[in-house]
Design an enzyme around this catalytic site. Structure first.
Site, PDB file in Angstrom:
ATOM      1  N   ASP A 190       0.822  -1.212   0.000  1.00  0.00           N
ATOM      2  CA  ASP A 190       0.000   0.000   0.000  1.00  0.00           C
ATOM      3  C   ASP A 190       0.854   1.259   0.000  1.00  0.00           C
ATOM      4  OD1 ASP A 190       0.945  -0.350   2.594  1.00  0.00           O
ATOM      5  OD2 ASP A 190      -1.020  -0.728   3.478  1.00  0.00           O
ATOM      6  N   ASN A 239      -7.700  -2.749  14.411  1.00  0.00           N
ATOM      7  CA  ASN A 239      -9.095  -3.068  14.075  1.00  0.00           C
ATOM      8  C   ASN A 239      -9.176  -4.275  13.144  1.00  0.00           C
ATOM      9  OD1 ASN A 239      -8.176  -2.073  11.667  1.00  0.00           O
ATOM     10  ND2 ASN A 239      -9.606  -0.358  11.531  1.00  0.00           N
ATOM     11  N   HIS A 274      -7.409  -4.671  10.319  1.00  0.00           N
ATOM     12  CA  HIS A 274      -7.175  -4.428   8.893  1.00  0.00           C
ATOM     13  C   HIS A 274      -5.859  -5.058   8.432  1.00  0.00           C
ATOM     14  CE1 HIS A 274      -5.102  -0.310   9.791  1.00  0.00           C
ATOM     15  NE2 HIS A 274      -4.181  -1.072   9.264  1.00  0.00           N
ATOM     16  N   GLU A 304      -9.904  -1.991   5.267  1.00  0.00           N
ATOM     17  CA  GLU A 304     -10.509  -1.639   6.544  1.00  0.00           C
ATOM     18  C   GLU A 304     -11.789  -2.455   6.790  1.00  0.00           C
ATOM     19  OE1 GLU A 304      -9.042   0.123   8.635  1.00  0.00           O
ATOM     20  OE2 GLU A 304      -8.133   1.938   7.832  1.00  0.00           O
TER      21      GLU A 304
END
Ligand code: GLP
Length: 241
Positions: free
Chosen positions: A67, A136, A138, A143
């Site tokens: 990314d 979280n 991800h 996400e």
């Protein structure tokens, strides 16, 4: 799935580096999928040392990163291209043209996403994909949501991710709100996946990912379905398993 439970961050980093080194020894022209974040920094340091000692040779290796932030140039200290140069590429004998990171400055972001997927395909796919995990759940910048993003895409960062990543910037306002990220299908096509987790703050996400249902609400849970996952964590991060 194979799990390596290591005592601490240093041991986790060494184990991760050993696995990457083994991949390069087995296939010197490997395509490595690489990740950023604080988790793999120690592993990259170990790899630099292994390269310096002549134990591994990067001259045939190709890399694709997971990314990149939208809007940050390669020279920006918080861009993932900059991170990779500083933590690995500038210190090993990899060919500069053999390292790939999505272009966060591309004018046509959708076109850049398609180009990146075609690039990975043209390299013959990823042999070993390194992943960290967000608090979280991800992976990359996939996400939590209602469905799994498939290919490389423009991702909107979750507010919790903006907060978590703000520690690297002068202020929260400077954290980009978007990134280009490989999708779950792109990640899934890797032959092997090395997932690295460290620290107590990851323990709940790790437990949810591997003991809970497979759901896009916890993107890493999809890894339950991949036959080639190697999970390397310190005892804090794996405490919920
Ligand atoms: C970032 C990256 C991820 C990384 C994650 C965890 O947002 N996009 O690839 O795995 O956060 O980062 P850290 O290792 O610093 O906890």
């Amino acid at each position: 799935m194979r799990i390596y439970r290591e005592t601490d961050y240093r041991a986790m980093s060494r184990r991760g580096a050993d696995i990457l080194a083994a991949q390069i020894l087995l296939r010197p022209e490997s395509v490595l999928g690489l990740a950023t974040g604080s988790t793999p920094v120690g592993m990259y340091r170990e790899l630099v040392e292994k390269n310096r000692r002549g134990e591994i040779d990067f001259s045939g290796v190709r890399t694709v990163n997971l990314d990149e932030y939208v809007g940050l140039s390669p020279e920006h200290e918080q861009s993932y291209r900059y991170f990779m140069q500083r933590n690995l590429f500038d210190h090993v004998n990899i060919r500069p043209g053999a390292t790939h990171v999505p272009d966060g400055l591309a004018e046509d972001l959708a076109g850049e996403c398609r180009r990146y997927d075609r690039l990975i395909e043209s390299l013959g796919g990823v042999d070993l994909q390194v992943l960290g995990m967000g608090r979280n759940g991800h992976i990359g910048f996939n996400e939590p949501g209602e469905d799994f993003p498939l290919g490389t895409h423009v991702a909107d960062l979750a507010e919790s991710t903006v907060s978590a990543n703000a520690r690297f910037f002068d202020s929260r306002d400077q954290v980009p709100r978007q990134a280009l990220s490989m999708g779950v299908r792109t990640i899934f096509q890797a032959r092997r996946i090395l997932l690295m987790v460290s620290g107590r703050e990851k323990a709940d996400a790790v437990a949810a990912a591997f003991h809970g249902p497979v759901t896009p609400k916890v993107p890493a849970s999809v890894l339950q379905l991949h036959a080639g996952v190697i999970l390397v964590g310190d005892s804090d991060a794996l405490s919920g398993l």
